[in-house]
Design a protein around this motif. Structure first.
Motif, PDB file in Angstrom:
ATOM      1  N   SER A   1      -2.233  -9.118  -7.830  1.00 51.36           N
ATOM      2  CA  SER A   1      -1.348  -7.966  -8.018  1.00 51.36           C
ATOM      3  C   SER A   1      -1.993  -6.717  -7.452  1.00 51.36           C
ATOM      4  CB  SER A   1      -1.050  -7.765  -9.506  1.00 51.36           C
ATOM      5  OG  SER A   1      -0.385  -8.887 -10.048  1.00 51.36           O
ATOM      6  N   HIS A   2      -1.154  -5.857  -6.855  1.00 47.19           N
ATOM      7  CA  HIS A   2      -1.635  -4.611  -6.268  1.00 47.19           C
ATOM      8  C   HIS A   2      -0.615  -3.515  -6.545  1.00 47.19           C
ATOM      9  CE1 HIS A   2      -4.371  -7.054  -3.663  1.00 47.19           C
ATOM     10  NE2 HIS A   2      -3.336  -7.873  -3.646  1.00 47.19           N
ATOM     11  N   GLU A   3      -1.076  -2.364  -6.989  1.00 45.24           N
ATOM     12  CA  GLU A   3      -0.212  -1.195  -7.146  1.00 45.24           C
ATOM     13  C   GLU A   3      -0.797  -0.083  -6.292  1.00 45.24           C
ATOM     14  OE1 GLU A   3       1.768   1.633 -10.622  1.00 45.24           O
ATOM     15  OE2 GLU A   3       0.978  -0.354 -11.111  1.00 45.24           O
ATOM     16  N   LEU A   4      -0.171   0.172  -5.140  1.00 42.52           N
ATOM     17  CA  LEU A   4      -0.693   1.110  -4.162  1.00 42.52           C
ATOM     18  C   LEU A   4       0.260   2.281  -3.984  1.00 42.52           C
ATOM     19  CD1 LEU A   4      -1.853  -1.339  -1.320  1.00 42.52           C
ATOM     20  CD2 LEU A   4      -3.229  -0.403  -3.192  1.00 42.52           C
ATOM     21  N   ALA A   5      -0.301   3.412  -3.580  1.00 47.03           N
ATOM     22  CA  ALA A   5       0.533   4.540  -3.171  1.00 47.03           C
ATOM     23  C   ALA A   5       1.289   4.149  -1.903  1.00 47.03           C
ATOM     24  CB  ALA A   5      -0.335   5.768  -2.914  1.00 47.03           C
ATOM     25  N   GLN A   6       2.452   4.762  -1.711  1.00 44.10           N
ATOM     26  CA  GLN A   6       3.290   4.417  -0.573  1.00 44.10           C
ATOM     27  C   GLN A   6       2.541   4.591   0.741  1.00 44.10           C
ATOM     28  OE1 GLN A   6       6.231   3.139  -1.015  1.00 44.10           O
ATOM     29  NE2 GLN A   6       6.919   2.985   1.099  1.00 44.10           N
ATOM     30  N   ARG A   7       1.670   5.588   0.820  1.00 42.78           N
ATOM     31  CA  ARG A   7       0.960   5.853   2.064  1.00 42.78           C
ATOM     32  C   ARG A   7       0.014   4.712   2.438  1.00 42.78           C
ATOM     33  NH1 ARG A   7      -1.284   9.124  -1.884  1.00 42.78           N
ATOM     34  NH2 ARG A   7       0.202  10.768  -1.346  1.00 42.78           N
ATOM     35  N   ASP A   8      -0.398   3.910   1.445  1.00 41.83           N
ATOM     36  CA  ASP A   8      -1.316   2.800   1.704  1.00 41.83           C
ATOM     37  C   ASP A   8      -0.609   1.454   1.767  1.00 41.83           C
ATOM     38  OD1 ASP A   8      -3.535   4.587   1.560  1.00 41.83           O
ATOM     39  OD2 ASP A   8      -3.459   4.476  -0.632  1.00 41.83           O
ATOM     40  N   LEU A   9       0.621   1.396   1.263  1.00 46.02           N
ATOM     41  CA  LEU A   9       1.306   0.120   1.124  1.00 46.02           C
ATOM     42  C   LEU A   9       1.580  -0.545   2.467  1.00 46.02           C
ATOM     43  CD1 LEU A   9       2.812  -2.020  -0.545  1.00 46.02           C
ATOM     44  CD2 LEU A   9       4.823  -0.526  -0.488  1.00 46.02           C
ATOM     45  N   HIS A  10       2.083   0.202   3.430  1.00 43.25           N
ATOM     46  CA  HIS A  10       2.477  -0.401   4.701  1.00 43.25           C
ATOM     47  C   HIS A  10       1.298  -1.023   5.431  1.00 43.25           C
ATOM     48  CE1 HIS A  10       6.269   2.340   4.788  1.00 43.25           C
ATOM     49  NE2 HIS A  10       6.487   1.215   4.140  1.00 43.25           N
ATOM     50  N   THR A  11       0.155  -0.344   5.411  1.00 45.87           N
ATOM     51  CA  THR A  11      -1.025  -0.906   6.057  1.00 45.87           C
ATOM     52  C   THR A  11      -1.439  -2.213   5.391  1.00 45.87           C
ATOM     53  OG1 THR A  11      -1.819   1.272   6.753  1.00 45.87           O
ATOM     54  CG2 THR A  11      -3.448  -0.500   6.631  1.00 45.87           C
ATOM     55  N   ALA A  12      -1.403  -2.216   4.048  1.00 48.72           N
ATOM     56  CA  ALA A  12      -1.790  -3.423   3.319  1.00 48.72           C
ATOM     57  C   ALA A  12      -0.813  -4.566   3.575  1.00 48.72           C
ATOM     58  CB  ALA A  12      -1.873  -3.123   1.826  1.00 48.72           C
ATOM     59  N   MET A  13       0.489  -4.268   3.581  1.00 49.39           N
ATOM     60  CA  MET A  13       1.480  -5.308   3.873  1.00 49.39           C
ATOM     61  C   MET A  13       1.216  -5.933   5.243  1.00 49.39           C
ATOM     62  SD  MET A  13       4.991  -3.419   2.577  1.00 49.39           S
ATOM     63  CE  MET A  13       6.069  -4.585   3.448  1.00 49.39           C
ATOM     64  N   ALA A  14       1.004  -5.091   6.238  1.00 46.40           N
ATOM     65  CA  ALA A  14       0.892  -5.560   7.618  1.00 46.40           C
ATOM     66  C   ALA A  14      -0.363  -6.384   7.869  1.00 46.40           C
ATOM     67  CB  ALA A  14       0.929  -4.371   8.574  1.00 46.40           C
ATOM     68  N   GLN A  15      -1.318  -6.342   6.954  1.00 46.60           N
ATOM     69  CA  GLN A  15      -2.506  -7.186   7.088  1.00 46.60           C
ATOM     70  C   GLN A  15      -2.214  -8.631   6.685  1.00 46.60           C
ATOM     71  OE1 GLN A  15      -5.160  -4.988   4.551  1.00 46.60           O
ATOM     72  NE2 GLN A  15      -6.003  -3.778   6.244  1.00 46.60           N
ATOM     73  N   ARG A  16      -1.120  -8.836   5.938  1.00 49.31           N
ATOM     74  CA  ARG A  16      -0.738 -10.190   5.523  1.00 49.31           C
ATOM     75  C   ARG A  16       0.083 -10.838   6.630  1.00 49.31           C
ATOM     76  NH1 ARG A  16      -3.413  -6.710   2.218  1.00 49.31           N
ATOM     77  NH2 ARG A  16      -4.238  -7.896   0.442  1.00 49.31           N
ATOM     78  N   ARG A  17       0.064 -12.159   6.691  1.00 51.12           N
ATOM     79  CA  ARG A  17       0.646 -12.843   7.847  1.00 51.12           C
ATOM     80  C   ARG A  17       2.158 -13.015   7.756  1.00 51.12           C
ATOM     81  NH1 ARG A  17      -3.169 -17.302   9.743  1.00 51.12           N
ATOM     82  NH2 ARG A  17      -4.395 -15.362   9.921  1.00 51.12           N
ATOM     83  N   VAL A  18       2.727 -12.945   6.554  1.00 52.29           N
ATOM     84  CA  VAL A  18       4.169 -13.144   6.421  1.00 52.29           C
ATOM     85  C   VAL A  18       4.644 -12.357   5.208  1.00 52.29           C
ATOM     86  CG1 VAL A  18       3.818 -15.263   5.056  1.00 52.29           C
ATOM     87  CG2 VAL A  18       6.014 -14.895   6.222  1.00 52.29           C
ATOM     88  N   TYR A  19       5.878 -11.902   5.286  1.00 56.48           N
ATOM     89  CA  TYR A  19       6.488 -11.216   4.152  1.00 56.48           C
ATOM     90  C   TYR A  19       7.494 -12.155   3.505  1.00 56.48           C
ATOM     91  CZ  TYR A  19       8.960  -7.975   1.209  1.00 56.48           C
ATOM     92  OH  TYR A  19       9.508  -7.377   0.112  1.00 56.48           O
ATOM     93  N   VAL A  20       7.406 -12.284   2.176  1.00 59.47           N
ATOM     94  CA  VAL A  20       8.317 -13.144   1.414  1.00 59.47           C
ATOM     95  C   VAL A  20       9.212 -12.273   0.539  1.00 59.47           C
ATOM     96  CG1 VAL A  20       8.471 -14.886  -0.399  1.00 59.47           C
ATOM     97  CG2 VAL A  20       6.775 -15.132   1.430  1.00 59.47           C
TER      98      VAL A  20
END
Length: 320
Positions: free
Chosen positions: A206-225
């Motif tokens: 689980s991760h609770e990130l500020a919006q400014r950090d969320l997109h970078t963290a998402m894009a490091q993962r290989r797929v979005y579910v």
């Protein structure tokens, strides 16, 4: 034009306030649901101004954007003018109906002079809109840029309060997706999710990130579910596509419209979806090329300029 609206949906409002107007947002001392004021985790321009309720009667307002049933009465109390009668108004519906779908009558029925605007065609189809003039302005996204790296062989999921919302958000499906790839679940109220699902922490973090950090963290993962069963159209799905991520989504509500062929995998079959997650995890090049197509599709349909142009036309129509 001076537009009064409440800070209800941060992601949607972030796109809306990129327009050429002044946006009046109520603020109360405790910054409660009716007075959140300016966003603290989203980037809003200086054209968004906070006004306390007691000052609204002396504030010029050209149009009101209603988003919740009680806001018509609240606007009349604070402005001294009735939306739809004394000041032009649009009721913006973010959500798909709940309850006795498809017989759920929209709460704006009975608001004389108000135009009803849905954010998806699915919503307009499923709500009983009565005799209200109803239109659709599809979502627009402030482009976060192509950030996909896919360096982590994990699947990203973005959902708020998955334990409380349960089957609505597809929380019960997460163990099956966790069998296909380690899950990184981002959002409010995700703490303790692995334990709730009986999953080892290594399979669901689980991760609770500020919006400014969320997109970078998402894009490091290989797929979005996108496991959500019943929603309007999760903006996180569109944001993932803008980031250049391949997406795997339940074929429910508006997802089949949002994700065209080649931009990801959309199905009502969980085995098809989990197999797709495994394929993307195993083949980084396949993930990248699919994500590139997802980004192209999202920019074409959910780009910010189209969204703002659509709203400009509607605002001019209701205020003329």
């Amino acid at each position: 034009m001076r537009i009064l609206l409440w800070h209800v949906h941060g992601s949607w409002t972030t796109a809306f306030v990129q327009g050429p107007h002044t946006y009046v947002v109520p603020v109360t001392p405790g910054r409660g649901p009716d007075g959140l004021g300016r966003a603290r985790t989203f980037d809003w321009p200086d054209s968004v101004i906070e006004v306390p309720p007691e000052q609204l009667r002396e504030t010029d307002v050209d149009v009101v954007i209603l988003q919740r049933p009680h806001e018509a009465d609240l606007a009349e109390q604070w402005l001294g003018r009735r939306p739809g009668r004394d000041v032009p108004a649009v009721y913006l519906e973010h959500n798909a109906p709940h309850g006795q779908v498809p017989d759920t009558r929209h709460p704006a029925i009975g608001l004389s002079g108000v135009t009803l605007c849905h954010v998806t065609h699915f919503n307009r189809l499923m709500w009983d809109n009565g005799d209200l003039p109803a239109t659709v302005i599809e979502h627009g996204i402030v482009d976060p840029g192509s950030r996909f790296t896919g360096e982590l062989p994990h699947a990203a999921v973005v959902v708020n309060e998955p334990v409380r919302r349960g089957r609505t958000t597809g929380t019960d499906l997460l163990p099956q997706f966790a069998d296909a790839a380690p899950l990184d679940v981002f959002g409010m109220g995700t703490e303790g999710l692995a334990g709730h699902l009986g999953l080892p922490p290594g399979r669901c973090r689980s991760h609770e990130l500020a919006q400014r950090d969320l997109h970078t963290a998402m894009a490091q993962r290989r797929v979005y579910v996108h496991p959500v069963r019943w929603t309007s159209l999760g903006l996180s799905l569109l944001e993932a596509m803008h980031l250049g991520m391949p997406v795997v989504a339940l074929a429910t509500t508006e997802a089949t419209e949002a994700v065209p062929e080649g931009a990801g995998v959309v199905s009502t079959r969980i085995d098809v979806l989990t197999d797709a997650v495994r394929d993307f995890i195993a083949d980084p090049l396949y993930a990248r090329t699919t994500g590139e197509r997802a980004r192209t599709a999202a920019l074409a349909r959910y780009g910010l300029s189209r969204f703002l142009d659509d709203w400009e036309r509607l605002l001019k129509e209701v205020t003329r």
